[in-house]
Design a protein around this motif. Structure first.
Motif, short mmCIF file in Angstrom:
data_model
loop_
_atom_site.label_atom_id
_atom_site.label_comp_id
_atom_site.label_asym_id
_atom_site.label_seq_id
_atom_site.Cartn_x
_atom_site.Cartn_y
_atom_site.Cartn_z
N PRO A 1 21.42 -7.91 2.75
CA PRO A 1 20.20 -7.22 2.89
C PRO A 1 19.81 -6.51 2.01
N PHE A 2 18.50 -6.06 1.72
CA PHE A 2 18.04 -5.35 0.59
C PHE A 2 17.05 -4.19 1.17
N GLY A 3 17.21 -2.95 0.68
CA GLY A 3 16.41 -1.94 1.19
C GLY A 3 17.06 -0.71 0.94
N GLY B 1 -6.02 -1.02 -1.23
CA GLY B 1 -5.32 -0.39 -0.36
C GLY B 1 -6.04 0.65 0.43
N ALA B 2 -6.58 1.57 -0.36
CA ALA B 2 -7.43 2.72 0.03
C ALA B 2 -8.34 2.25 1.12
N GLU B 3 -8.90 1.13 1.12
CA GLU B 3 -9.81 0.87 2.25
C GLU B 3 -9.17 -0.47 3.04
N ILE C 1 9.73 5.67 -12.94
CA ILE C 1 8.66 5.57 -14.16
C ILE C 1 8.12 4.00 -14.08
N PHE C 2 8.83 3.38 -13.61
CA PHE C 2 8.42 1.80 -13.47
C PHE C 2 7.80 1.25 -14.75
N GLY C 3 8.87 1.23 -15.88
CA GLY C 3 8.29 0.77 -17.16
C GLY C 3 9.81 0.59 -17.81
N CYS D 1 0.99 -7.34 6.38
CA CYS D 1 1.92 -7.43 5.35
C CYS D 1 1.16 -6.83 4.20
N ILE D 2 1.77 -5.78 3.69
CA ILE D 2 0.74 -5.08 2.57
C ILE D 2 1.80 -5.01 1.35
N THR D 3 1.43 -5.89 0.43
CA THR D 3 2.45 -6.07 -0.57
C THR D 3 1.88 -5.53 -2.37
N PRO D 4 2.84 -5.38 -2.95
CA PRO D 4 2.73 -4.72 -4.47
C PRO D 4 2.53 -5.82 -5.29
N TRP D 5 2.11 -5.40 -6.75
CA TRP D 5 2.00 -6.60 -7.59
C TRP D 5 3.24 -6.98 -8.50
N ASN D 6 4.31 -6.25 -8.37
CA ASN D 6 5.50 -6.40 -9.19
C ASN D 6 6.03 -7.64 -9.07
N GLY E 1 -6.58 -2.05 3.06
CA GLY E 1 -5.10 -2.00 3.54
C GLY E 1 -5.11 -0.82 4.62
N LYS E 2 -5.68 0.11 4.45
CA LYS E 2 -5.52 1.13 5.19
C LYS E 2 -6.20 0.88 6.76
N ALA E 3 -7.42 -0.10 6.69
CA ALA E 3 -8.06 -0.57 7.75
C ALA E 3 -7.20 -1.80 8.70
N GLN F 1 14.04 8.37 0.69
CA GLN F 1 12.80 8.01 0.35
C GLN F 1 12.63 6.73 -0.28
N SER F 2 13.50 5.72 -0.24
CA SER F 2 13.22 4.33 -0.76
C SER F 2 12.97 3.46 0.29
N GLY F 3 12.74 3.92 1.58
CA GLY F 3 12.35 3.26 2.61
C GLY F 3 13.18 3.14 4.18
N GLY G 1 5.65 -0.84 -1.50
CA GLY G 1 5.03 -0.06 -2.66
C GLY G 1 5.55 1.12 -2.79
N SER G 2 4.62 1.97 -3.30
CA SER G 2 4.91 3.17 -3.78
C SER G 2 5.53 4.31 -2.58
N THR G 3 6.17 5.16 -2.80
CA THR G 3 6.50 6.07 -1.72
C THR G 3 5.53 6.78 -1.32
P1 NAP Z 1 1.28 1.09 -4.33
O1 NAP Z 1 0.21 1.57 -5.27
O2 NAP Z 1 1.70 1.59 -3.16
O3 NAP Z 1 0.64 -0.52 -3.67
C1 NAP Z 1 1.10 -1.39 -2.72
C2 NAP Z 1 0.20 -2.06 -1.85
O4 NAP Z 1 -0.06 -1.07 -0.78
C3 NAP Z 1 -0.79 -2.65 -2.37
O5 NAP Z 1 -1.43 -3.77 -1.96
C4 NAP Z 1 -2.08 -1.67 -2.45
O6 NAP Z 1 -3.34 -1.98 -2.63
C5 NAP Z 1 -1.76 -1.12 -1.00
N1 NAP Z 1 -2.07 0.35 -0.82
C6 NAP Z 1 -1.92 1.24 -1.49
N2 NAP Z 1 -2.46 2.50 -0.85
C7 NAP Z 1 -2.51 2.09 0.28
C8 NAP Z 1 -2.87 3.00 1.41
N3 NAP Z 1 -3.03 4.00 1.55
N4 NAP Z 1 -2.95 2.21 2.96
C9 NAP Z 1 -2.47 0.89 2.87
N5 NAP Z 1 -2.36 0.14 1.72
C10 NAP Z 1 -2.33 0.60 0.47
O7 NAP Z 1 2.40 0.16 -4.99
P2 NAP Z 1 2.34 -0.45 -6.13
O8 NAP Z 1 1.89 0.19 -7.35
O9 NAP Z 1 1.55 -1.91 -6.10
O10 NAP Z 1 3.86 -1.11 -6.62
C11 NAP Z 1 4.90 -0.29 -7.18
C12 NAP Z 1 5.60 0.30 -6.16
O11 NAP Z 1 6.18 -0.48 -5.09
C13 NAP Z 1 6.85 1.08 -6.88
O12 NAP Z 1 7.10 2.30 -6.33
C14 NAP Z 1 7.95 0.30 -6.27
O13 NAP Z 1 9.27 0.92 -6.55
C15 NAP Z 1 7.59 -0.36 -5.04
N6 NAP Z 1 8.36 -1.41 -4.73
C16 NAP Z 1 9.36 -1.23 -3.91
C17 NAP Z 1 10.07 -2.37 -3.61
C18 NAP Z 1 11.24 -2.68 -2.49
O14 NAP Z 1 11.58 -3.34 -2.00
N7 NAP Z 1 11.74 -1.48 -2.23
C19 NAP Z 1 9.80 -3.72 -4.19
C20 NAP Z 1 8.73 -3.91 -4.98
C21 NAP Z 1 8.02 -2.60 -5.29
P3 NAP Z 1 -4.06 -2.00 -4.09
O15 NAP Z 1 -3.22 -2.66 -4.90
O16 NAP Z 1 -5.41 -2.22 -3.77
O17 NAP Z 1 -3.84 -0.48 -4.54
#
Ligand code: NAP
Length: 469
Positions: free
Chosen positions: A440-442, A203-205, A378-380, A142-147, A207-209, A446-448, A223-225
């Motif tokens: 449902p949410f998704g 994430g780069a290390e 933009i995410f702001g 489970c790899i999660t974002p900060w927002n 998360g990837k591993a 390219q949103s997932g 996370g990001s696309t």
């Molecule tokens: P992110 O940079 O893609 O990071 C998300 C997570 O993935 C973090 O834990 C990050 O670690 C890790 N990560 C980054 N690169 C990775 C890689 N190559 N391999 C494995 N793990 C990796 O995204 P964010 O900036 O945290 O979040 C913002 C993005 O999330 C926005 O684009 C937003 O739209 C999207 N989001 C989508 C949803 C949805 O439900 N659709 C919900 C919330 C957010 P680090 O923190 O160490 O970089």
């Protein structure tokens, strides 16, 4: 500086042997808030191995027992809600009222809503001579974002546990404290060892591993696309199941007969909440050309009345800082791009002077579909107002980005519903329609891939087996 060096592996806290650290900063004050360790490759392997070992027993447990642990986690979050909300303010900068009500309150509501729905779900079905069984995949990364640092983890562990999976969570580097607090809450429920594991790292290390580990069978990523694309390619190597919740560029269409004030408040809520750092934020407001001026006046009035920016610990604050220096520069860069491409700044457009990553609510008008600010996330706290000539044109524009996460239509119910049917997005809100944790949410495009929340979220975490007699 405070050190966050603990990992949660196999039901125990243990200090990491890692030698790499990521420093944290309070985005409102720019004060340091401690440094987070990055787990070593051996620790990643240990966490995955613990989850792998715990899987058969957990997967075989009666559903009611797995559900009872989730009920206890929801209760634990509720007991610790104030502490969690304050951590979210400190590391994300979300205003306290939003952190309490939505970030933490939303997690409790979503777990309980899914549990309430469970009796409607069948893990076993009889079909002529066939017994069809649904069961866990095994270890989920489970790899999660900060927002939404708490709820993004909740949205993964709730369906993963109910489906019989075990997990290794890697939270965002910017928000490990909330994740650590959740791990302690889970620890207190006496969940069997190895079912939940938490590792820290970039994430780069890390998360990837984690995602590449051969014992991981399912990668659940939000996370990001861009990061999603890289994980998708990586998952292909191991033919792993993948759930992706990615970015968005959602539009609200105000129909010619629609209520302008409703359109304005619906959009602006999502622009101000969490400083616009929500994937489903309605960042494009599509209005009939003849209503543009009236809508602009209402938007300015809304920002004046509602959009108080300031100290996120003040309950009256509606708009806090953005999360980090990178995010601050990224948003300001988009604002400059918008100006450069000819969009008109209605309000905002320059950063606040003084400490903290504060960006005042910025509204652009005269935005056209090809502009970068109309296409990219933009995410702001930035809104783009686009004036259309026909509803057909509005629908075309709404669908014309690489994303397809959310959307909204404001207008007479029947007409609004017909427009909703034509939007290529996972969610569409009609008029005052409210969010529902059972929905449902998704996203499309390219949103997932896949869906979260409620029983729909459960489906993606299940393998299907047919026993033929
Ligand atoms: P992110 O940079 O893609 O990071 C998300 C997570 O993935 C973090 O834990 C990050 O670690 C890790 N990560 C980054 N690169 C990775 C890689 N190559 N391999 C494995 N793990 C990796 O995204 P964010 O900036 O945290 O979040 C913002 C993005 O999330 C926005 O684009 C937003 O739209 C999207 N989001 C989508 C949803 C949805 O439900 N659709 C919900 C919330 C957010 P680090 O923190 O160490 O970089």
């Amino acid at each position: 500086m405070k050190q966050y060096d603990q990992l949660y592996i196999n039901g125990k806290w243990r200090a990491s042997d890692g030698t790499q650290w990521v420093e944290g900063t309070n985005p409102a004050t720019l004060e340091p808030i401690g440094k987070m360790v990055c787990a070593t490759p051996e620790e990643i392997d240990e966490a995955v191995s613990a989850a792998h070992k715990a899987f058969p027993e957990w997967n075989a447990r009666p559903l009611e027992e797995r559900a009872a642990f989730l009920a206890a986690i929801a209760d634990g979050i509720e007991r610790h809600q104030e502490e969690l909300a304050k951590l979210i303010v400190e590391e994300l900068g979300a205003p306290i009222t939003f952190a309490r009500g939505v970030q933490v309150g939303g997690s409790i509501r979503e777990i309980r809503a899914t549990l309430e729905e469970l009796p409607r779900f069948f893990f076993k079905e009889e079909l002529e001579n066939v017994t069809v069984l649904k069961e866990g995949f095994g270890v989920v990364a489970c790899i999660t974002p900060w927002n939404y640092p708490l709820n993004q983890i909740q949205r993964k562990i709730t369906p993963a546990f109910l489906a019989g999976n075990t997990v290794v969570v890697k939270p965002a580097s910017l928000t490990p404290r909330t994740a650590l607090a959740l791990a302690q809450i889970i620890h207190e429920t006496k969940l069997p060892e190895g079912v939940f594991n938490l590792i820290l790292g970039s994430g780069a290390e890390t998360g990837k591993a984690l995602a590449a580990h051969p014992k991981v069978r399912l990668i659940s990523f939000t996370g990001s696309t861009k990061a999603g694309q890289s994980l998708y390619a990586q998952a292909a190597l191991g033919i792993k199941k993948l759930i992706l919740e990615l970015g968005g560029k959602s539009a609200l269409i105000l129909l010619p007969e629609g209520e302008e004030t409703q359109a304005v408040s619906r959009c602006m809520e999502t622009i101000l909440n969490n400083s616009g750092q929500s994937c489903s934020a309605l960042t494009r407001l599509l209005v009939p050309r003849e209503k543009r001026q009236a809508v602009e006046a209402l938007l300015l009035d809304y920002v004046q009345r509602v959009g108080l920016m300031g100290d996120p610990l003040d309950p009256a604050t509606k708009l806090g800082p953005v999360v980090s220096k990178d995010q601050y520069e990224r948003v300001l860069n988009y604002i400059e791009k918008g100006k450069g491409e000819g969009a008109r700044v209605l309000t905002g457009g320059t950063p606040r002077q003084g400490a903290g990553y504060f960006i005042p609510t910025t509204i652009f008008s005269d935005v056209t579909p090809q502009m970068t600010i109309a296409q990219e996330e933009i995410f702001g706290p930035v809104l783009c107002v686009m004036a259309y000539d026909t509803v057909e044109e509005a629908i075309e524009w709404a669908n014309d980005t690489p994303y397809g996460l959310s959307g909204a239509v404001v207008g007479p119910e029947e007409e609004a519903y017909k427009v909703a049917l034509r939007l290529r997005t996972g969610n569409v809100y009609l008029n005052a329609g409210k969010a529902n944790p059972k929905a449902p949410f998704g996203g499309y495009h390219q949103s997932g891939l896949g869906r979260e929340m409620g029983l729909y979220g459960l489906e993606d975490y299940l393998e299907i087996k047919a026993i033929l007699k």
